[in-house]
Enzyme design. Structure first.
Site, PDB file in Angstrom:
ATOM      1  N   GLU A   1       9.129   0.868  11.199  1.00 50.15           N
ATOM      2  CA  GLU A   1      10.230   1.821  10.979  1.00 50.15           C
ATOM      3  C   GLU A   1       9.604   3.202  11.074  1.00 50.15           C
ATOM      4  O   GLU A   1       8.901   3.634  10.157  1.00 50.15           O
ATOM      5  CB  GLU A   1      10.828   1.622   9.571  1.00 50.15           C
ATOM      6  CG  GLU A   1      11.639   0.368   9.411  1.00 50.15           C
ATOM      7  CD  GLU A   1      13.035   0.480  10.019  1.00 50.15           C
ATOM      8  OE1 GLU A   1      13.425   1.584  10.439  1.00 50.15           O
ATOM      9  OE2 GLU A   1      13.716  -0.555  10.078  1.00 50.15           O
TER      10      GLU A   1
ATOM     11  N   GLU B   1       9.076  15.497  16.095  1.00 48.08           N
ATOM     12  CA  GLU B   1       9.552  15.358  14.715  1.00 48.08           C
ATOM     13  C   GLU B   1       8.778  16.318  13.810  1.00 48.08           C
ATOM     14  O   GLU B   1       7.552  16.353  13.859  1.00 48.08           O
ATOM     15  CB  GLU B   1       9.354  13.923  14.214  1.00 48.08           C
ATOM     16  CG  GLU B   1       9.940  13.722  12.819  1.00 48.08           C
ATOM     17  CD  GLU B   1       9.582  12.382  12.188  1.00 48.08           C
ATOM     18  OE1 GLU B   1       8.416  11.974  12.276  1.00 48.08           O
ATOM     19  OE2 GLU B   1      10.480  11.756  11.593  1.00 48.08           O
TER      20      GLU B   1
ATOM     21  N   LYS C   1       0.880  -1.179   0.000  1.00 43.87           N
ATOM     22  CA  LYS C   1       0.000   0.000   0.000  1.00 43.87           C
ATOM     23  C   LYS C   1       0.914   1.224   0.000  1.00 43.87           C
ATOM     24  O   LYS C   1       1.498   1.585   1.022  1.00 43.87           O
ATOM     25  CB  LYS C   1      -0.872  -0.023   1.258  1.00 43.87           C
ATOM     26  CG  LYS C   1      -2.229   0.616   1.100  1.00 43.87           C
ATOM     27  CD  LYS C   1      -2.224   2.092   0.779  1.00 43.87           C
ATOM     28  CE  LYS C   1      -1.999   2.970   1.985  1.00 43.87           C
ATOM     29  NZ  LYS C   1      -1.795   4.399   1.624  1.00 43.87           N
TER      30      LYS C   1
ATOM     31  N   CYS D   1      13.445  10.137   7.670  1.00 44.69           N
ATOM     32  CA  CYS D   1      13.369   9.693   9.067  1.00 44.69           C
ATOM     33  C   CYS D   1      14.708   9.856   9.765  1.00 44.69           C
ATOM     34  O   CYS D   1      14.782  10.108  10.946  1.00 44.69           O
ATOM     35  CB  CYS D   1      12.956   8.233   9.110  1.00 44.69           C
ATOM     36  SG  CYS D   1      14.052   7.187   8.145  1.00 44.69           S
TER      37      CYS D   1
HETATM   38  P1  NAD Z   1       2.180   8.211   7.714  1.00 45.30           P
HETATM   39  O1  NAD Z   1       2.305   7.401   8.941  1.00 45.30           O
HETATM   40  O2  NAD Z   1       1.224   9.329   7.702  1.00 45.30           O
HETATM   41  O3  NAD Z   1       1.795   7.303   6.461  1.00 45.30           O
HETATM   42  C1  NAD Z   1       2.593   6.195   6.080  1.00 45.30           C
HETATM   43  C2  NAD Z   1       1.722   5.184   5.360  1.00 45.30           C
HETATM   44  O4  NAD Z   1       0.747   4.694   6.273  1.00 45.30           O
HETATM   45  C3  NAD Z   1       0.950   5.748   4.169  1.00 45.30           C
HETATM   46  O5  NAD Z   1       0.935   4.786   3.137  1.00 45.30           O
HETATM   47  C4  NAD Z   1      -0.443   5.937   4.738  1.00 45.30           C
HETATM   48  O6  NAD Z   1      -1.455   5.887   3.767  1.00 45.30           O
HETATM   49  C5  NAD Z   1      -0.531   4.760   5.678  1.00 45.30           C
HETATM   50  N1  NAD Z   1      -1.535   4.899   6.747  1.00 45.30           N
HETATM   51  C6  NAD Z   1      -1.981   6.038   7.328  1.00 45.30           C
HETATM   52  N2  NAD Z   1      -2.904   5.756   8.273  1.00 45.30           N
HETATM   53  C7  NAD Z   1      -3.031   4.414   8.292  1.00 45.30           C
HETATM   54  C8  NAD Z   1      -3.812   3.512   9.064  1.00 45.30           C
HETATM   55  N3  NAD Z   1      -4.650   3.939  10.010  1.00 45.30           N
HETATM   56  N4  NAD Z   1      -3.675   2.190   8.838  1.00 45.30           N
HETATM   57  C9  NAD Z   1      -2.817   1.743   7.907  1.00 45.30           C
HETATM   58  N5  NAD Z   1      -2.059   2.534   7.135  1.00 45.30           N
HETATM   59  C10 NAD Z   1      -2.157   3.862   7.330  1.00 45.30           C
HETATM   60  O7  NAD Z   1       3.654   8.715   7.374  1.00 45.30           O
HETATM   61  P2  NAD Z   1       4.131   9.676   6.190  1.00 45.30           P
HETATM   62  O8  NAD Z   1       3.677  11.056   6.513  1.00 45.30           O
HETATM   63  O9  NAD Z   1       3.809   9.082   4.873  1.00 45.30           O
HETATM   64  O10 NAD Z   1       5.711   9.557   6.357  1.00 45.30           O
HETATM   65  C11 NAD Z   1       6.418  10.313   7.285  1.00 45.30           C
HETATM   66  C12 NAD Z   1       6.780   9.505   8.502  1.00 45.30           C
HETATM   67  O11 NAD Z   1       7.446   8.306   8.115  1.00 45.30           O
HETATM   68  C13 NAD Z   1       7.760  10.249   9.389  1.00 45.30           C
HETATM   69  O12 NAD Z   1       7.397  10.084  10.732  1.00 45.30           O
HETATM   70  C14 NAD Z   1       9.080   9.553   9.096  1.00 45.30           C
HETATM   71  O13 NAD Z   1      10.041   9.672  10.107  1.00 45.30           O
HETATM   72  C15 NAD Z   1       8.640   8.140   8.877  1.00 45.30           C
HETATM   73  N6  NAD Z   1       9.638   7.379   8.123  1.00 45.30           N
HETATM   74  C16 NAD Z   1      10.377   6.431   8.772  1.00 45.30           C
HETATM   75  C17 NAD Z   1      11.375   5.740   8.096  1.00 45.30           C
HETATM   76  C18 NAD Z   1      12.238   4.711   8.782  1.00 45.30           C
HETATM   77  O14 NAD Z   1      12.895   3.937   8.084  1.00 45.30           O
HETATM   78  N7  NAD Z   1      12.284   4.657  10.105  1.00 45.30           N
HETATM   79  C19 NAD Z   1      11.613   6.010   6.747  1.00 45.30           C
HETATM   80  C20 NAD Z   1      10.833   6.977   6.118  1.00 45.30           C
HETATM   81  C21 NAD Z   1       9.846   7.658   6.808  1.00 45.30           C
END
Ligand code: NAD
Length: 482
Positions: free
Chosen positions: A250, A386, A175, A285
């Site tokens: 992650e 963050e 997804k 991240c």
């Molecule tokens: P997000 O959590 O808003 O969304 C990530 C994914 O989760 C998207 O595909 C979204 O559609 C999905 N999602 C949202 N709500 C959901 C739910 N209730 N159930 C299932 N899926 C759901 O994050 P974002 O804004 O896309 O990305 C930014 C975040 O990701 C930051 O916090 C960043 O630090 C983190 N990140 C972490 C890593 C790592 O390797 N640790 C790498 C990249 C980004």
């Protein structure tokens, strides 16, 4: 770019629309123009995708591992061939700058090849528990894996993170993030050509609908998630309402970059800027968004930092000379602006940035200048929350104990960077810093095979190394009575 992308999802080897017929508009964050549409997947689409993955899994698991590796290498080869096209799409869709984004396809290819290469390490053990019998373990796949990825490096996360589950004999439903889904749809087209039907399925759509349905699906027993802490917690809760599931997370970070006084001012400023990943607007991240500078060089470092950050070229992310592009989406832009406001309200000093760049080009799009706050203190929101944007918080420190206390005073523990000529001190401090990934005299790079992941609220599990491969298997114990 004038073309309008009209993309589909991949379910059971076929490129399809959503059962509802609904679509998502995809917006170019540099100018707010529509760049395309993708299906807005619903729970029924997720169910179809999981059924397809479950149907394909027994044959995939029964395929020789060398053959699975060969298929993954073919996929990597096509990605490499289409690198220029994929990079361009990714830049238009994410706003990340083109020069650095070229590396994303290359990183995905390298990781797919890495996991294809270590497939034969999926070994079990023999255990000398009794003399009379033969006791052994084998590693088995979970079945269908649900993979949910964020917006910042869409293709890299979708492509690289499918390699370990597939090598381990699972099939997968991915997804992508709703903000930047086009490259994943192209990945779906490539998978339709290269892999057997149902082995990889890609369902585009919103997190609260498609993502949630994937997490709750009873046939998905293993979930791999990359995204925010709030979503990670929601996934743990939702999964637990359906079944006992294995979940790796992650998540985010508020990572420290610590410069010691023996680090020259220029090196310190280089470290601060590289660690911020301005090429993707700090939306990483691992970005080291808290810079800890010793009081003895605080004035010199902050003065030079202001000059260097103001010299960064914010502009069209497709332009090779741009150092920074726009924030990924309208909603995220608002979030970054409210973090800047919080910094000011809480009493930090805005050294530079925080506003829209001047010039007509920047009238549309989600633009902000690279931003630095100084005199940031524990307790301020920009110290511990963050932002996931181009906002650096500079903190003054005077002694090591105080420093360690401040470094560890967040809910996160993802990365850290330490800059000093005294390696013994760096090693001593590394052991006290709560983080899963630490650079000494370096920052930002990931290294193939080295496990990446966080402690505390930055996550559970490790990726990019052999642990990731093993994490997509479960041990089964056998005893042969002799
Ligand atoms: P997000 O959590 O808003 O969304 C990530 C994914 O989760 C998207 O595909 C979204 O559609 C999905 N999602 C949202 N709500 C959901 C739910 N209730 N159930 C299932 N899926 C759901 O994050 P974002 O804004 O896309 O990305 C930014 C975040 O990701 C930051 O916090 C960043 O630090 C983190 N990140 C972490 C890593 C790592 O390797 N640790 C790498 C990249 C980004």
């Amino acid at each position: 770019m004038s073309e309008l992308f009209s993309k589909q999802m991949l379910i059971g080897g076929r490129l399809v629309e959503s059962v509802t017929g609904q679509t998502l508009d995809v917006i170019n964050p540099a100018n707010e123009q529509l760049v395309g549409r993708v299906p807005s997947g619903a729970a029924d689409d997720v169910d179809r995708a999981v059924q397809a993955a479950a149907g394909a899994q027994p044959d995939w698991m029964a395929t020789d591992i060398t053959e699975r590796a060969a298929l993954l290498r073919s996929l990597a080869h096509v990605l490499e061939e289409r690198q220029a096209e994929l990079t361009r799409v990714e830049v238009i869709d994410t706003g990340n700058t083109i020069t650095k984004m070229r590396g994303d396809v290359a990183k995905a290819v390298a990781q797919i090849e890495y996991f294809a290469g270590i497939g034969l390490e999926l070994k079990g053990e023999t255990v000398p528990s009794t003399a009379r019998h033969l006791h052994l373990t084998i590693r088995e796949p979970f079945g269908v894996v649900g993979r949910i990825v964020p917006f910042n490096h869409p293709l890299m996360f979708a492509a690289a993170r499918m390699a370990a589950p597939l090598m381990a004999g699972n099939t997968i439903v991915i997804k992508p993030a709703e903000q930047s889904p086009i490259s994943s749809c192209i990945l779906g087209e490539i998978c339709a050509d290269v892999l057997p039907p149902g082995v990889v399925n890609i369902v585009t759509g919103h997190g609260e609908t498609a993502g949630d349905a994937l997490v709750r699906h009873p046939a998905v027993k293993r979930i791999g998630f990359t995204g925010s802490v709030a979503t990670g917690l929601a996934i743990q809760r939702a999964a637990a309402e359906t079944a006992v599931k294995t979940i790796t997370l992650e998540l985010g970070g508020k990572n420290p970059c610590i410069v010691f006084p023996d680090t020259g001012v220029d090196v310190a400023v280089d470290a601060a800027i590289s660690g911020m990943n301005f090429a993707w607007q700090g939306q990483s991240c691992g970005s080291t968004s808290r810079l800890f500078v010793h009081e003895s060089q605080y004035a010199a470092v902050t003065a030079e930092l202001k000059k260097r950050v103001e010299a960064l070229r914010v502009g069209d992310p497709l332009d090779e000379s741009s150092d920074m592009g726009p924030i990924n989406s309208a909603a995220h832009y608002e979030k970054v602006l409210s973090a800047v406001a919080a910094g000011q309200e809480d009493g930090a000093t805005l050294l530079t940035g925080g506003d829209r760049p001047a010039g007509e080009y920047f009238h549309r799009g989600y633009w902000i200048r690279p931003t630095v706050f100084v005199d940031v203190k524990p307790g301020m929101r920009i110290f511990h929350e963050e932002i996931f944007g181009p906002v650096l918080s500079v903190v003054k420190w005077s002694d090591e104990e105080e420093l360690i206390g401040m470094v560890n005073a967040t809910e996160y523990g993802l990365t850290a960077a330490l800059w000093t000529k005294d390696v013994a001190r760096a090693l001593r401090l590394s052991r006290r810093i709560r983080a899963g990934y630490i650079w000494i005299n370096g920052v930002s790079s990931h290294y193939l095979g080295l496990p990446f992941g966080g402690v505390d609220n930055s996550g559970i599990g490790r990726e990019e190394g052999i642990e990731e491969l093993f994490s997509y298997t479960q041990a089964k114990a056998l005893t042969i009575h002799t």
